[in-house]
Scaffold this motif. Structure first.
Motif, short mmCIF file in Angstrom:
data_model
loop_
_atom_site.label_atom_id
_atom_site.label_comp_id
_atom_site.label_asym_id
_atom_site.label_seq_id
_atom_site.Cartn_x
_atom_site.Cartn_y
_atom_site.Cartn_z
N ALA A 130 -3.80 5.57 -10.61
CA ALA A 130 -4.38 5.83 -9.29
C ALA A 130 -3.36 6.52 -8.38
O ALA A 130 -3.70 7.46 -7.65
CB ALA A 130 -4.88 4.54 -8.66
N LYS A 131 -2.13 6.06 -8.41
CA LYS A 131 -1.08 6.70 -7.62
C LYS A 131 -0.87 8.15 -8.05
O LYS A 131 -0.68 9.03 -7.23
CB LYS A 131 0.24 5.94 -7.77
N ARG A 132 -0.91 8.37 -9.35
CA ARG A 132 -0.67 9.70 -9.91
C ARG A 132 -1.68 10.72 -9.39
O ARG A 132 -1.33 11.89 -9.17
CB ARG A 132 -0.72 9.64 -11.44
N VAL A 133 -2.90 10.29 -9.13
CA VAL A 133 -3.92 11.23 -8.63
C VAL A 133 -4.10 11.16 -7.12
O VAL A 133 -5.05 11.70 -6.58
CB VAL A 133 -5.26 11.04 -9.37
N GLY A 134 -3.20 10.47 -6.43
CA GLY A 134 -3.15 10.55 -4.98
C GLY A 134 -3.88 9.50 -4.18
O GLY A 134 -4.12 9.69 -2.99
N ALA A 135 -4.25 8.39 -4.79
CA ALA A 135 -4.96 7.35 -4.05
C ALA A 135 -4.00 6.45 -3.29
O ALA A 135 -2.85 6.26 -3.71
CB ALA A 135 -5.79 6.50 -5.01
N ASP A 136 -4.46 5.90 -2.18
CA ASP A 136 -3.75 4.82 -1.52
C ASP A 136 -4.10 3.55 -2.28
O ASP A 136 -5.20 3.41 -2.82
CB ASP A 136 -4.20 4.67 -0.06
N ILE A 137 -3.17 2.61 -2.32
CA ILE A 137 -3.34 1.40 -3.12
C ILE A 137 -3.23 0.17 -2.24
O ILE A 137 -2.35 0.07 -1.39
CB ILE A 137 -2.25 1.30 -4.22
N LEU A 138 -4.13 -0.77 -2.47
CA LEU A 138 -4.03 -2.09 -1.86
C LEU A 138 -4.14 -3.09 -3.00
O LEU A 138 -5.11 -3.08 -3.76
CB LEU A 138 -5.14 -2.33 -0.84
N ILE A 163 -8.81 7.82 0.14
CA ILE A 163 -9.22 7.24 -1.14
C ILE A 163 -8.40 5.98 -1.32
O ILE A 163 -7.18 6.02 -1.45
CB ILE A 163 -8.99 8.22 -2.30
N LEU A 164 -9.07 4.85 -1.27
CA LEU A 164 -8.41 3.55 -1.27
C LEU A 164 -8.80 2.77 -2.52
O LEU A 164 -9.95 2.39 -2.68
CB LEU A 164 -8.80 2.77 -0.01
N ILE A 222 -13.93 18.49 -0.88
CA ILE A 222 -14.20 18.45 0.56
C ILE A 222 -14.10 17.02 1.10
O ILE A 222 -13.64 16.79 2.21
CB ILE A 222 -15.55 19.10 0.91
N LEU A 223 -14.50 16.04 0.29
CA LEU A 223 -14.37 14.64 0.71
C LEU A 223 -12.93 14.17 0.62
O LEU A 223 -12.46 13.43 1.48
CB LEU A 223 -15.27 13.74 -0.14
N ARG A 224 -12.23 14.60 -0.42
CA ARG A 224 -10.82 14.21 -0.55
C ARG A 224 -9.98 14.75 0.60
O ARG A 224 -8.98 14.17 0.98
CB ARG A 224 -10.25 14.66 -1.90
N ALA A 225 -10.41 15.88 1.18
CA ALA A 225 -9.67 16.49 2.27
C ALA A 225 -9.82 15.73 3.59
O ALA A 225 -8.96 15.82 4.46
CB ALA A 225 -10.12 17.93 2.46
N CYS A 226 -10.91 14.97 3.74
CA CYS A 226 -11.14 14.31 5.02
C CYS A 226 -11.28 12.79 4.92
O CYS A 226 -11.43 12.12 5.94
CB CYS A 226 -12.38 14.89 5.71
N CYS A 227 -11.23 12.25 3.72
CA CYS A 227 -11.42 10.81 3.53
C CYS A 227 -10.21 10.17 2.86
O CYS A 227 -9.55 10.79 2.03
CB CYS A 227 -12.64 10.55 2.64
N MET A 274 0.85 -1.16 0.00
CA MET A 274 0.00 0.00 0.00
C MET A 274 0.90 1.23 0.00
O MET A 274 1.95 1.24 0.59
CB MET A 274 -0.92 0.01 1.22
N THR A 275 0.45 2.29 -0.66
CA THR A 275 1.19 3.53 -0.67
C THR A 275 0.55 4.51 0.29
O THR A 275 -0.57 4.33 0.72
CB THR A 275 1.22 4.16 -2.08
N ASP A 276 1.27 5.58 0.60
CA ASP A 276 0.73 6.62 1.46
C ASP A 276 0.59 7.91 0.68
O ASP A 276 0.97 8.97 1.14
CB ASP A 276 1.65 6.82 2.67
N ALA A 277 0.03 7.85 -0.51
CA ALA A 277 -0.08 9.01 -1.38
C ALA A 277 -1.10 10.01 -0.89
O ALA A 277 -0.94 11.20 -1.07
CB ALA A 277 -0.42 8.57 -2.80
N ASN A 278 -2.17 9.55 -0.29
CA ASN A 278 -3.23 10.43 0.16
C ASN A 278 -2.81 11.07 1.49
O ASN A 278 -2.55 10.38 2.45
CB ASN A 278 -4.52 9.63 0.33
N PRO A 279 -2.75 12.42 1.55
CA PRO A 279 -2.20 13.09 2.73
C PRO A 279 -3.13 13.17 3.94
O PRO A 279 -2.81 13.85 4.90
CB PRO A 279 -1.89 14.49 2.20
N VAL A 280 -4.25 12.50 3.94
CA VAL A 280 -5.19 12.58 5.06
C VAL A 280 -4.62 11.78 6.23
O VAL A 280 -4.50 10.57 6.18
CB VAL A 280 -6.58 12.05 4.66
#
Length: 83
Positions: free
Chosen positions: A57-65, A42-43, A35-40, A1-7
């Motif tokens: 998906a990584k390029r747009v900031g999602a966490d990956i499993l 994205i997996l 507003i959802l991307r700021a508090c949720c 899993m990556t930690d791309a999403n800064p939440v």
């Protein structure tokens, strides 16, 4: 899993199961309101895609499993366990 999403402490997870969604995953994620991307979290749960779904998906900031079984059904169950 990556930690791309800064939440740091997400209030919820938006789970997106994928299988060869290279052509649509970026647009799908970009349509999630800011507003959802700021508090949720994205997996993106990927079930053995053979295209560039994960890279997009990584390029747009999602966490990956990554899951080791093909198909979205298994990916959805795994995403719920890891969210």
């Amino acid at each position: 899993m990556t930690d791309a999403n800064p939440v740091a402490n997400p209030v919820a997870s938006i789970i997106i199961p994928t299988l060869n969604e290279e052509s649509t995953i970026s647009e799908t994620i970009s349509r999630i309101p800011a507003i959802l991307r700021a508090c949720c979290q994205i997996l993106v749960i990927d079930g053995l895609s053979t295209d560039a779904t994960i890279d997009e998906a990584k390029r747009v900031g999602a966490d990956i499993l990554l899951v080791d079984q093909p198909g979205k059904g298994f990916a959805m169950r795994e995403g719920a366990h890891h969210a």
